[in-house]
Design a protein around this motif. Structure first.
Motif, mmCIF file in Angstrom:
data_model
loop_
_atom_site.group_PDB
_atom_site.id
_atom_site.type_symbol
_atom_site.label_atom_id
_atom_site.label_comp_id
_atom_site.label_asym_id
_atom_site.label_seq_id
_atom_site.Cartn_x
_atom_site.Cartn_y
_atom_site.Cartn_z
ATOM 1 N N ARG A 142 5.270 6.948 -13.179
ATOM 2 C CA ARG A 142 6.608 6.881 -12.594
ATOM 3 C C ARG A 142 6.715 7.826 -11.398
ATOM 4 N NH1 ARG A 142 10.743 8.463 -16.149
ATOM 5 N NH2 ARG A 142 9.292 9.984 -16.960
ATOM 6 N N GLY A 143 7.394 7.340 -10.343
ATOM 7 C CA GLY A 143 7.597 8.153 -9.157
ATOM 8 C C GLY A 143 6.311 8.706 -8.591
ATOM 9 N N LEU A 203 0.840 -1.192 0.000
ATOM 10 C CA LEU A 203 0.000 0.000 0.000
ATOM 11 C C LEU A 203 0.882 1.251 0.000
ATOM 12 C CD1 LEU A 203 -2.847 -1.084 2.452
ATOM 13 C CD2 LEU A 203 -2.750 -1.266 -0.036
ATOM 14 N N SER A 204 0.262 2.400 -0.145
ATOM 15 C CA SER A 204 1.018 3.648 -0.265
ATOM 16 C C SER A 204 1.310 4.287 1.086
ATOM 17 C CB SER A 204 0.259 4.626 -1.164
ATOM 18 O OG SER A 204 -0.998 4.925 -0.596
ATOM 19 N N PHE A 205 1.183 3.522 2.174
ATOM 20 C CA PHE A 205 1.456 4.023 3.509
ATOM 21 C C PHE A 205 1.943 2.885 4.391
ATOM 22 C CE2 PHE A 205 -3.070 3.078 3.087
ATOM 23 C CZ PHE A 205 -3.271 2.165 4.111
ATOM 24 N N PRO A 206 2.685 3.220 5.443
ATOM 25 C CA PRO A 206 3.137 2.190 6.384
ATOM 26 C C PRO A 206 1.980 1.773 7.296
ATOM 27 C CG PRO A 206 3.843 4.348 7.135
ATOM 28 C CD PRO A 206 3.188 4.551 5.786
ATOM 29 N N PRO A 207 2.183 0.729 8.114
ATOM 30 C CA PRO A 207 1.127 0.330 9.056
ATOM 31 C C PRO A 207 0.678 1.522 9.907
ATOM 32 C CG PRO A 207 2.859 -1.302 9.028
ATOM 33 C CD PRO A 207 3.362 -0.135 8.222
ATOM 34 N N ARG A 253 7.527 4.975 2.543
ATOM 35 C CA ARG A 253 8.631 4.585 3.420
ATOM 36 C C ARG A 253 9.954 5.222 2.984
ATOM 37 N NH1 ARG A 253 5.148 0.580 2.452
ATOM 38 N NH2 ARG A 253 4.087 -0.377 4.199
ATOM 39 N N GLY A 254 9.891 6.496 2.588
ATOM 40 C CA GLY A 254 11.082 7.258 2.251
ATOM 41 C C GLY A 254 11.596 7.108 0.828
ATOM 42 N N ALA A 255 10.892 6.375 -0.026
ATOM 43 C CA ALA A 255 11.332 6.187 -1.413
ATOM 44 C C ALA A 255 10.164 6.395 -2.366
ATOM 45 C CB ALA A 255 11.917 4.785 -1.600
ATOM 46 N N TRP A 256 10.455 6.944 -3.531
ATOM 47 C CA TRP A 256 9.422 7.121 -4.551
ATOM 48 C C TRP A 256 9.149 5.784 -5.220
ATOM 49 C CZ3 TRP A 256 6.417 11.144 -4.665
ATOM 50 C CH2 TRP A 256 6.868 12.324 -4.078
ATOM 51 N N ARG A 257 7.872 5.504 -5.419
ATOM 52 C CA ARG A 257 7.449 4.245 -6.014
ATOM 53 C C ARG A 257 6.546 4.514 -7.200
ATOM 54 N NH1 ARG A 257 2.769 1.376 -3.364
ATOM 55 N NH2 ARG A 257 1.742 2.356 -5.108
ATOM 56 N N ASP A 258 6.707 3.716 -8.241
ATOM 57 C CA ASP A 258 5.815 3.786 -9.391
ATOM 58 C C ASP A 258 4.469 3.154 -9.027
ATOM 59 O OD1 ASP A 258 8.090 4.672 -10.673
ATOM 60 O OD2 ASP A 258 8.240 2.975 -12.048
ATOM 61 N N SER A 259 3.467 3.422 -9.839
ATOM 62 C CA SER A 259 2.169 2.748 -9.745
ATOM 63 C C SER A 259 1.782 2.237 -11.118
ATOM 64 C CB SER A 259 1.083 3.708 -9.241
ATOM 65 O OG SER A 259 1.307 4.065 -7.900
ATOM 66 N N ILE A 260 1.201 1.070 -11.158
ATOM 67 C CA ILE A 260 0.648 0.505 -12.383
ATOM 68 C C ILE A 260 -0.858 0.769 -12.336
ATOM 69 C CG2 ILE A 260 0.395 -1.546 -13.830
ATOM 70 C CD1 ILE A 260 3.330 -0.728 -13.284
ATOM 71 N N THR A 261 -1.398 1.353 -13.411
ATOM 72 C CA THR A 261 -2.810 1.750 -13.407
ATOM 73 C C THR A 261 -3.662 0.822 -14.266
ATOM 74 O OG1 THR A 261 -2.515 3.289 -15.241
ATOM 75 C CG2 THR A 261 -2.232 4.173 -13.009
ATOM 76 N N TYR A 262 -4.919 0.723 -13.864
ATOM 77 C CA TYR A 262 -5.921 -0.117 -14.535
ATOM 78 C C TYR A 262 -7.191 0.703 -14.675
ATOM 79 C CZ TYR A 262 -2.771 -3.878 -13.479
ATOM 80 O OH TYR A 262 -1.646 -4.666 -13.430
#
Length: 184
Positions: free
Chosen positions: A157-158, A37-41, A163-172
């Motif tokens: 992208r990005g 997910l896009s957030f920590p616990p 958690r301190g890093a940029w992450r990509d997302s795959i969209t549907y």
């Protein structure tokens, strides 16, 4: 459209109540459940705020967010949290997302949850388009979204700082005329 209630053979979507905080915390407080997910616990206090906002959004007029409980019909247990949010930049469009308790994984509940959200979107709200995003590492979500009839549309992208890093997302995405009600 208040309150939300949607059912299929095994699951129901229903409005959240203050009594659901511990059950939602079992999901949003779990490192395993929030891994992609896009957030920590979240803490129990944070989850209490999420549930309170969901309850308040259910009373809003016009309503633009549907944050609901995913409930196993046979046991009556809350096994997930699902959300449909109307897109403020597009007419008759929304984004969806969901998270399930890890002990409810692997039995098709994700696909059924997406079907119920799409039924809410297309039958209940007469939307034109629904989209979702997943972590590139969440292959279970990939299978779930495709099995529910959604089409992979691309990569942002990005997209999110996690958690301190940029992450990509795959969209549907899925359009109203592409959607098939369960059993069709």
């Amino acid at each position: 459209m208040n309150p939300v209630t949607r059912h299929d053979a095994r699951l129901s979507l229903r409005e959240l109540t203050v009594d659901d905080v511990d059950a939602v915390h079992a999901i949003y407080g779990s490192p395993e459940a929030t891994e992609h997910l896009s957030f920590p616990p979240r803490s129990r206090e944070e989850v209490g705020g999420i549930v309170a906002r969901a309850i308040a959004s259910a009373e809003a007029t016009p309503r633009d967010e549907f944050a609901v409980a995913v409930v196993e019909r046979e046991s009556g247990q809350l096994i997930g949290f699902a959300r449909l949010a109307l897109d403020p930049h597009q007419q008759r469009a929304a984004t969806i997302g969901f998270a399930l308790r890890p002990d409810a994984w692997g039995v098709g509940y994700g696909r059924e949850t997406v079907h119920l959200l799409l039924a809410l979107a297309f039958e209940g709200l007469d939307l034109h388009r629904v989209w979702a995003a997943r972590s590139p590492h969440n292959t279970a979500s990939e299978k779930t979204l495709l099995a529910a009839g959604m089409t992979e549309e691309g990569r942002i992208r990005g997209h999110v700082l996690v958690r301190g890093a940029w992450r990509d997302s795959i969209t549907y995405g899925i359009l109203r005329d592409e959607w098939q009600p369960t059993g069709a």
